[in-house]
Each structure stands twice: as C-alpha cells, then as structure tokens.
Design a protein around this motif. Structure first.
Motif: not given
Length: 120
Positions: A25-35, A48-54, A71-75
């Motif tokens: 996705x091209x919007x990865x940096x704006x997504x909140x991600x979790x495991x 665990x989870x990590x927000x778009x802001x870290x 790593x937002x450069x590698x999505x």
C-alpha cells in the motif's frame, strides 16, 4: 491493502525469532499496525501494536520480551521475539487499521499468518 508475514519457524525455548510483515500500500505510513496470535483452540489475542506515529503497546504476557518496530521506507512492520516460551506457540498474524486496539474486530486488513513453534 495486502499483508504478507514471514519469519516464523521452529525454535527452542529461550531462543529468538524476528517476524516481518510487508504491506502493499502507498498509505503504510498512515496505518496503525499490530501483531496478533492464535493458538489451537484459543481465541485470537493481541500481542503488540505500533501507531503511525511510533507509539507502541504490548500485551502483558510479552512485555520486556517482544519488540515491535516499523520501517516506513520499506512498508514493513517487525516483531522481534526474545526469550521465547512454549506458551508463545501460535500462528502469528499481522493486522492493519486506523487505531492500535486489542480487539481483532477493530482491524480492516489481515495477513495469512505465520506459524511459530517453541519447543521445550
């Protein structure tokens, strides 16, 4: 958004693994991600989870042993798992959404999962 996990496997208790989740996705940096993880016969649970802001959040059961990063450069989002225990054995799933939440119902996108098996 497609999510593809990798890095699972078989490890002895006390060992380490690093899981990766690559997003298409091209919007990865704006997504909140979790495991999340799901053991046989059990419900899917937040790990665990990590927000778009870290900002990061962990389940009590993995705090001080697991580290989530992105790593937002590698999505890509990572889960470094240290001091693994047999009770960590499960299928681990990557999820993406608009908030870091402990309920799987709050996430819009899921990967296919990767198996982690910890032997005693």
């Amino acid at each position: 958004v497609q999510l593809v996990e990798s890095g699972g496997g078989l490890v002895q208790a006390g060992g380490s693994l690093r899981l990766s989740c690559a997003a298409s996705t091209q919007t990865f940096s704006s997504l909140d991600m979790s495991w999340f993880r799901q053991a046989p016969g059990k419900e899917r649970e937040f790990v665990a989870g990590i927000s778009w802001s870290g900002g990061v959040s962990y389940a009590d059961s993995v705090k001080d042993r697991f580290t989530i990063s992105r790593d937002n450069r590698k999505d890509t989002v990572f889960l470094l798992m240290n001091t693994l225990k047999p009770t960590d054995t499960a299928v681990y799933y990557c999820a993406a959404g608009t908030a870091v939440a402990t309920s799987p119902d709050e996430y819009d996108y899921w990967g296919q999962g990767t198996q982690v098996t910890v032997s005693s």
